[in-house]
Design an enzyme around this catalytic site. Structure first.
Site, short mmCIF file in Angstrom:
data_model
loop_
_atom_site.label_atom_id
_atom_site.label_comp_id
_atom_site.label_asym_id
_atom_site.label_seq_id
_atom_site.Cartn_x
_atom_site.Cartn_y
_atom_site.Cartn_z
N GLU A 55 0.87 -1.16 0.00
CA GLU A 55 0.00 0.00 0.00
C GLU A 55 0.91 1.22 0.00
O GLU A 55 1.81 1.31 0.85
CB GLU A 55 -0.87 -0.03 1.26
CG GLU A 55 -1.98 0.99 1.18
CD GLU A 55 -2.79 1.12 2.47
OE1 GLU A 55 -2.74 0.20 3.32
OE2 GLU A 55 -3.45 2.14 2.61
N LYS A 58 4.15 0.66 10.05
CA LYS A 58 4.30 1.89 9.28
C LYS A 58 3.83 3.10 10.07
O LYS A 58 4.36 4.19 9.92
CB LYS A 58 3.48 1.80 8.01
CG LYS A 58 4.09 0.94 6.94
CD LYS A 58 3.32 1.20 5.65
CE LYS A 58 3.35 -0.01 4.75
NZ LYS A 58 2.33 0.07 3.72
N ARG A 116 4.82 -12.66 9.62
CA ARG A 116 5.59 -11.46 9.30
C ARG A 116 6.89 -11.44 10.08
O ARG A 116 7.04 -12.12 11.09
CB ARG A 116 4.78 -10.18 9.49
CG ARG A 116 4.04 -10.01 10.76
CD ARG A 116 3.42 -8.59 10.81
NE ARG A 116 2.46 -8.32 9.76
CZ ARG A 116 2.44 -7.18 9.03
NH1 ARG A 116 3.32 -6.23 9.25
NH2 ARG A 116 1.52 -6.99 8.13
P1 ATP Z 1 -0.36 -1.57 6.64
O1 ATP Z 1 -1.26 -2.55 5.93
O2 ATP Z 1 -0.58 -1.44 8.09
O3 ATP Z 1 -0.21 -0.27 5.95
P2 ATP Z 1 1.68 -3.43 5.96
O4 ATP Z 1 2.95 -3.63 6.71
O5 ATP Z 1 0.73 -4.55 5.84
O6 ATP Z 1 1.08 -2.18 6.61
P3 ATP Z 1 1.63 -3.27 3.09
O7 ATP Z 1 2.08 -2.18 2.22
O8 ATP Z 1 0.21 -3.66 3.05
O9 ATP Z 1 2.05 -2.88 4.55
O10 ATP Z 1 2.56 -4.53 2.86
C1 ATP Z 1 2.88 -5.02 1.60
C2 ATP Z 1 3.21 -6.48 1.67
O11 ATP Z 1 4.31 -6.68 2.56
C3 ATP Z 1 2.06 -7.27 2.22
O12 ATP Z 1 1.92 -8.44 1.46
C4 ATP Z 1 2.44 -7.58 3.62
O13 ATP Z 1 1.88 -8.78 4.03
C5 ATP Z 1 3.97 -7.64 3.54
N1 ATP Z 1 4.57 -7.28 4.83
C6 ATP Z 1 4.37 -6.16 5.53
N2 ATP Z 1 5.05 -6.18 6.69
C7 ATP Z 1 5.72 -7.35 6.72
C8 ATP Z 1 6.60 -7.98 7.66
N3 ATP Z 1 6.93 -7.38 8.81
N4 ATP Z 1 7.09 -9.19 7.35
C9 ATP Z 1 6.77 -9.79 6.20
N5 ATP Z 1 5.95 -9.26 5.28
C10 ATP Z 1 5.42 -8.06 5.53
MG MG Z 2 -1.23 -4.24 4.55
#
Ligand code: ATP
Ligand code: MG
Length: 586
Positions: free
Chosen positions: A57, A292, A282
């Site tokens: 995102e 984030k 994760r």
């Molecule tokens: P949010 O949804 O709260 O903005 P997010 O960390 O999920 O934060 P995204 O941009 O949705 O951010 O993440 C993009 C991809 O990275 C998703 O597929 C998510 O599952 C993966 N991802 C995010 N954080 C982690 C992590 N700590 N370890 C492994 N994969 C992650």
């Molecule tokens: Mg996300």
């Protein structure tokens, strides 16, 4: 962060005994439970190819956790001769921005991955998603609901109590279609109505209790501008985006496991192509926050210098710190993927970096805390060029010359007027070796008469020991680094420590929050430090080992005549120690 504390699971559920809270999941040869599942799908013919995606995102900068997901998705595509898309899940216009889109692309490329011509946006599918929503309405499987957001929440029930049906649930498809079209046309105020899937308000999975598919929101979108005043929810957009792109394996983090039945319900209700979702844990790291929201807070509240502050776990922060993409990829390979949450020791990340830099970083001499050394028997005006090996690990990297003269700087730590037991470095009467140079012996010191501080150490050198060996075979017990005072370049050096004082930043006293654990000593600026003159034109981003001190990289804050270095990582390998305790190979 929900995953900060490992959830204890019975031993039988652990995929491999080697996977400890601190440790490495074995994935040599590219095997883990996800790759196994894919292999099985190819064998059984469920899919005949592999197509993954990385779906960020664009509401923040990528961090090391995202690197895990990037390595996994792009890595799987590579391993199986498939493809991996980059897709921006841009369904939330109020938090998203092109700045983030661009940084995300830059970071993925820097990590060494390529989406070729397949960079997509969920917003590209807004029209298709809208048409599909109308289709569900016509099928009687979605309805316009006039409950306020608070009421929707209240009607939803809890984990233990079923929800209640919305009074608007049984509107006719005709009425719903008319209202939904008017929602799109902008006839109703923000938040006044939603489109909801008609599933089951008593469903044990709360996500299945008539989830919201659209909300009214007058916000300018960074790609679609003011075209839309209704936006799809992530849940409505995500699975259909995967389907549209022909994704075979939709790999996501564990929190989406509970959304999977909903994604499958949408796909079935529409009768469209079905990807397979597989969840993994994760990444959580000790001494690190990864959400984030928190990273944004650190930036906005000025607790760090920006998204690319070398103390940040962001990809751009790690890059500025001096991390290599190879080290990050190796780290991701070694942690592997697991099905349960855990916390990885940050020393493993540092270990992977050290291993990589050990191979590639040229060695140089630098002194962080200078102490003047005068070699009394060395000719006043003489300067010699001494040969120094650039990297003992790689003879191909050659030899350079470093100037030697009468006045040198050594590290304050490398001299003691009264040496403690087992201290073998310089002290009065003691002889040591200067790296790539001569043996010197300390004869006396000059002190500040007021404070007693040692200002200058006087030595003699033995001209027969050039190159570091005595022809008479006598030995010294220490080799110390130095620079020639008149030739050395004064530089700024930034030393970093963990951003948090505790392995778990959430470990705080009642009433305090994670920021209470910020480490006030996470940045120490040393200026001037001195480096050998060969670094004169060191380009921004180049990396060196300062012998005996650690690995350092040239920071973009450098200007002509004023180099700034980041300490990328020290030489002390905490991971090797942990691995040894656990009986593993580091
Ligand atoms: P949010 O949804 O709260 O903005 P997010 O960390 O999920 O934060 P995204 O941009 O949705 O951010 O993440 C993009 C991809 O990275 C998703 O597929 C998510 O599952 C993966 N991802 C995010 N954080 C982690 C992590 N700590 N370890 C492994 N994969 C992650
Ligand atoms: Mg996300």
């Amino acid at each position: 962060m929900s995953g900060d504390n490992p959830i204890p699971k019975p031993a039988a559920e652990r995929p491999d005994p080697d996977v400890s809270a601190a440790g490495c999941a074995p994935c040599e040869g590219g095997s883990d439970f996800i790759r196994e599942a894919i292999r099985e799908d190819l064998r059984t013919g469920r899919y005949d190819h592999v197509h993954t995606r990385f779906p960020p995102e664009p509401n923040g900068y990528l961090h090391i956790g995202h690197a895990k997901s990037i390595c996994l998705n792009f890595g799987i595509a590579q391993d199986f001769g498939g493809k991996c898309n980059l897709r921006f899940d841009d369904t939330n216009p109020t938090k998203e921005d092109v700045e983030y889109v661009e940084s995300i692309q830059e970071d993925i490329r820097w990590l060494g991955f390529d989406w070729e011509d397949r960079c997509f946006y969920a917003s590209d599918y807004f029209e298709q998603l809208y048409q599909w929503a109308e289709e569900l309405i016509r099928k009687g499987r979605a309805y316009v609901c006039d409950l306020t957001p608070d009421q929707v929440r209240e009607y939803r029930g809890t984990l233990t109590e079923p929800g209640r049906e919305s009074p608007y649930r049984n509107r006719s498809p005709e009425e719903n279609l008319d209202l939904f079209r008017r929602m799109r046309a902008g006839e109703f105020p923000d938040g006044s109505r939603t489109l909801r899937a008609k599933i089951d308000m008593a469903h044990p999975n709360v996500n299945m209790r008539d989830p919201v598919m659209y909300r009214i929101l007058r916000a300018r979108h960074h790609r679609t501008g003011d075209k839309w005043c209704i936006y799809p929810t992530y849940d409505w957009a995500h699975g259909q985006s995967d389907s549209l792109e022909g994704i075979t394996h939709s790999i996501c983090t564990l929190e989406f496991e509970i959304h999977r039945p909903l994604y499958e319900w949408f796909i079935q209700a529409l009768g469209i192509y079905a990807p397979r979702q597989i969840e993994f844990a994760r990444l959580n790291l000790t001494y690190t926050v990864m959400s984030k929201r928190r990273l944004l807070q650190l930036v906005q509240e000025g607790l760090v210098r920006g998204w690319d502050d070398p103390r940040m776990p962001t990809i751009c922060g790690l890059r500025r710190r001096g991390y290599t993409p190879e080290a990050i990829r190796e780290f991701c390979r070694r942690i592997g993927v697991a099905k349960y949450d855990g916390v990885i020791d940050i020393s493993l990340l540092e270990h992977c970096l050290r291993e990589d830099l050990n191979r590639r970083a040229p060695r140089v001499l630098a002194v962080l805390r200078p102490l003047r050394v005068v070699i009394d028997n060395y000719p006043e005006e003489q300067v010699e060029q001494l040969d120094a090996v650039n990297n003992p690990e790689d003879p191909g990297m050659g030899v350079r010359q470093i100037p030697f003269s009468k006045v040198l700087y050594i590290e304050q730590d490398d001299f003691r007027e009264t040496p403690p037991p087992k201290y073998y470095r310089l002290s009065p009467g003691r002889e040591v070796r200067l790296r790539w140079g001569y043996f010197i012996r300390c004869t006396h010191v000059l002190k500040d008469p007021q404070t007693g501080e040692v200002l200058e150490v006087h030595c003699t050198y033995d001209p027969a020991t050039r190159g570091g060996n005595a022809p008479d075979g006598r030995k010294v017990k220490a080799t110390i680094h130095w620079v020639s005072a008149q030739h050395a370049l004064p530089v700024e050096v930034r030393l970093y420590d963990h951003l948090f004082t505790k392995p778990d930043p959430d470990d705080v006293a009642e009433g305090a929050d994670w920021r209470a654990n910020l480490n006030p000593q996470s940045l120490e600026v040393v200026s001037p430090a001195f480096v050998e003159p060969s670094l004169q034109d060191a380009p921004v981003g180049s990396r060196y080992q300062f012998e005996r001190l650690g690995y350092f990289s040239v920071d973009p804050d450098s200007a002509p005549g004023r180099l700034v270095f980041n300490r990328t990582v020290s030489l002390k390998d905490a991971w090797a120690k942990i691995a040894k305790q656990q009986g593993q190979d580091a």
